[in-house]
Every structure is written in C-alpha cells, then in structure tokens.
Motif scaffolding. Structure first.
Motif, PDB file in Angstrom:
ATOM      1  N   ASP A  22       0.593  -1.170  -0.032  1.00 59.65           N
ATOM      2  CA  ASP A  22       0.002  -0.028   0.032  1.00 59.65           C
ATOM      3  C   ASP A  22       0.902   1.045   0.153  1.00 59.65           C
ATOM      4  O   ASP A  22       1.418   1.750   1.251  1.00 59.65           O
ATOM      5  CB  ASP A  22      -0.986   0.099   1.345  1.00 59.65           C
ATOM      6  CG  ASP A  22      -2.055   1.166   1.101  1.00 59.65           C
ATOM      7  OD1 ASP A  22      -2.059   1.785   0.057  1.00 59.65           O
ATOM      8  OD2 ASP A  22      -2.833   1.241   2.113  1.00 59.65           O
ATOM      9  N   HIS A  23       1.051   1.791  -1.131  1.00 54.59           N
ATOM     10  CA  HIS A  23       2.019   2.930  -1.208  1.00 54.59           C
ATOM     11  C   HIS A  23       1.712   3.715  -2.462  1.00 54.59           C
ATOM     12  O   HIS A  23       0.952   3.092  -3.424  1.00 54.59           O
ATOM     13  CB  HIS A  23       3.489   2.491  -1.362  1.00 54.59           C
ATOM     14  CG  HIS A  23       3.637   1.741  -2.330  1.00 54.59           C
ATOM     15  ND1 HIS A  23       4.013   2.088  -3.590  1.00 54.59           N
ATOM     16  CD2 HIS A  23       3.959   0.379  -2.607  1.00 54.59           C
ATOM     17  CE1 HIS A  23       4.307   1.242  -4.409  1.00 54.59           C
ATOM     18  NE2 HIS A  23       4.550   0.033  -3.876  1.00 54.59           N
ATOM     19  N   GLU A  24       1.948   4.885  -2.639  1.00 52.36           N
ATOM     20  CA  GLU A  24       1.841   5.805  -3.877  1.00 52.36           C
ATOM     21  C   GLU A  24       2.584   5.552  -4.820  1.00 52.36           C
ATOM     22  O   GLU A  24       3.589   5.037  -4.565  1.00 52.36           O
ATOM     23  CB  GLU A  24       2.088   7.348  -3.359  1.00 52.36           C
ATOM     24  CG  GLU A  24       0.985   7.899  -2.341  1.00 52.36           C
ATOM     25  CD  GLU A  24      -0.340   7.711  -2.796  1.00 52.36           C
ATOM     26  OE1 GLU A  24      -0.619   8.032  -3.828  1.00 52.36           O
ATOM     27  OE2 GLU A  24      -1.114   7.554  -1.689  1.00 52.36           O
ATOM     28  N   PRO A  25       2.030   5.694  -6.231  1.00 51.76           N
ATOM     29  CA  PRO A  25       0.680   6.282  -6.520  1.00 51.76           C
ATOM     30  C   PRO A  25      -0.375   5.389  -6.712  1.00 51.76           C
ATOM     31  O   PRO A  25      -1.452   5.658  -7.013  1.00 51.76           O
ATOM     32  CB  PRO A  25       1.100   6.877  -7.950  1.00 51.76           C
ATOM     33  CG  PRO A  25       2.071   5.808  -8.504  1.00 51.76           C
ATOM     34  CD  PRO A  25       2.819   5.283  -7.440  1.00 51.76           C
ATOM     35  N   HIS A  26      -0.072   3.909  -6.213  1.00 50.31           N
ATOM     36  CA  HIS A  26      -1.070   2.852  -6.601  1.00 50.31           C
ATOM     37  C   HIS A  26      -2.234   2.657  -5.663  1.00 50.31           C
ATOM     38  O   HIS A  26      -3.311   2.210  -5.925  1.00 50.31           O
ATOM     39  CB  HIS A  26      -0.483   1.649  -7.146  1.00 50.31           C
ATOM     40  CG  HIS A  26       0.597   1.652  -8.179  1.00 50.31           C
ATOM     41  ND1 HIS A  26       0.292   2.194  -9.268  1.00 50.31           N
ATOM     42  CD2 HIS A  26       2.067   1.683  -7.778  1.00 50.31           C
ATOM     43  CE1 HIS A  26       1.764   2.269  -9.880  1.00 50.31           C
ATOM     44  NE2 HIS A  26       2.643   1.869  -9.094  1.00 50.31           N
ATOM     45  N   GLY A  27      -1.904   2.893  -4.486  1.00 49.91           N
ATOM     46  CA  GLY A  27      -2.821   2.496  -3.304  1.00 49.91           C
ATOM     47  C   GLY A  27      -2.469   1.063  -3.045  1.00 49.91           C
ATOM     48  O   GLY A  27      -1.569   0.397  -3.286  1.00 49.91           O
ATOM     49  N   LEU A  28      -3.457   0.355  -2.520  1.00 49.51           N
ATOM     50  CA  LEU A  28      -3.554  -1.175  -2.187  1.00 49.51           C
ATOM     51  C   LEU A  28      -3.488  -1.788  -3.372  1.00 49.51           C
ATOM     52  O   LEU A  28      -4.176  -1.743  -4.545  1.00 49.51           O
ATOM     53  CB  LEU A  28      -4.611  -1.478  -1.364  1.00 49.51           C
ATOM     54  CG  LEU A  28      -4.604  -2.852  -0.712  1.00 49.51           C
ATOM     55  CD1 LEU A  28      -3.575  -2.785   0.510  1.00 49.51           C
ATOM     56  CD2 LEU A  28      -5.998  -3.044  -0.004  1.00 49.51           C
ATOM     57  N   HIS A  29      -2.179  -2.608  -3.575  1.00 46.64           N
ATOM     58  CA  HIS A  29      -2.145  -3.485  -4.567  1.00 46.64           C
ATOM     59  C   HIS A  29      -1.233  -4.694  -4.376  1.00 46.64           C
ATOM     60  O   HIS A  29      -0.625  -4.849  -3.385  1.00 46.64           O
ATOM     61  CB  HIS A  29      -1.594  -2.686  -5.949  1.00 46.64           C
ATOM     62  CG  HIS A  29      -0.159  -2.102  -5.547  1.00 46.64           C
ATOM     63  ND1 HIS A  29       0.014  -1.124  -4.631  1.00 46.64           N
ATOM     64  CD2 HIS A  29       1.054  -2.620  -5.758  1.00 46.64           C
ATOM     65  CE1 HIS A  29       1.113  -0.734  -4.409  1.00 46.64           C
ATOM     66  NE2 HIS A  29       1.834  -1.565  -5.211  1.00 46.64           N
ATOM     67  N   MET A  30      -0.956  -5.745  -5.344  1.00 40.61           N
ATOM     68  CA  MET A  30      -0.194  -6.950  -5.250  1.00 40.61           C
ATOM     69  C   MET A  30       1.128  -6.565  -5.498  1.00 40.61           C
ATOM     70  O   MET A  30       1.443  -5.766  -6.564  1.00 40.61           O
ATOM     71  CB  MET A  30      -0.734  -7.897  -5.960  1.00 40.61           C
ATOM     72  CG  MET A  30      -2.069  -8.542  -5.412  1.00 40.61           C
ATOM     73  SD  MET A  30      -1.776  -9.482  -3.839  1.00 40.61           S
ATOM     74  CE  MET A  30      -0.784 -10.611  -4.223  1.00 40.61           C
TER      75      MET A  30
END
Ligand SMILES: [Zn+2]
Length: 103
Positions: A19-27
């Motif tokens: 969970d980090h910028e710029p994607h938000g929550l992702h794998m």
C-alpha cells in the motif's frame, strides 16, 4: 500457456499486499528483497497470466504495422486488435489507401 507456467515456476515469487503511492493497495509478486528488474519480471508475468484468465488465449500479438515489432494486449470486447497503437494503425491505413489510389 506452457511457457507462462514454466516462467511462473522459474521466477522467484513471494506474493504480498502493498500500500504505497501512486497505486494505493495492490499486489507485489517478487520477494521484497528483489532487484527492480526481478520485480518487473514477476509483475509482468502475473499480469499477463491474469490477462489470459480474463480474456482468453490469443489476446496478445505483435503489431501488424510494417517496421514495428511492439507487442500488444487486446482487452477490447471484439478482440480484433492488430496494432500496438493508434499511430501504427493510422500509418498502415494511410499506406493502404495510397496504394489503392495508385492502382
Ligand atoms: Zn506498432
């Protein structure tokens, strides 16, 4: 499909949530200690596999434009994509139009 399955066994995988910028929550798929190139390989491989699961085999290809060897992923509904970009599609259509006019 066999090639993707083979690569998924070969490339080190360690799926985890991030969970980090710029994607938000992702794998993330590669082990956290991996170098950037290995992360790209793992992510590209998993996204290709998901594309095939969602859209079926035959939805990837090499651009049909002369002099272009880019690959594309066809996520359109019709599934009739032939070019990597609008630019290659337009260039090919203009060339075909001019060839027809010369005849
Ligand atoms: Zn192209």
């Amino acid at each position: 499909m066999a090639m993707l399955n083979g690569l998924m066994l070969e490339i080190p995988m360690h799926p985890h949530l991030a969970d980090h910028e710029p994607h938000g929550l992702h794998m993330h798929y590669a082990p956290p200690s991996s170098r950037l190139a290995e992360r790209f390989r793992a992510t590209t491989l998993m996204n290709l596999a998901e594309l095939i699961v969602e859209h079926g085999l035959g939805r990837t290809g090499v651009c049909a434009a002369e002099g272009c060897d880019h690959v594309y992923a066809d996520t359109s509904r019709a599934g009739r994509r032939r070019f990597c970009s609008e630019g290659c599609a337009n260039r090919t259509n203009v060339a075909a139009f001019r060839a027809r006019r010369r005849e």
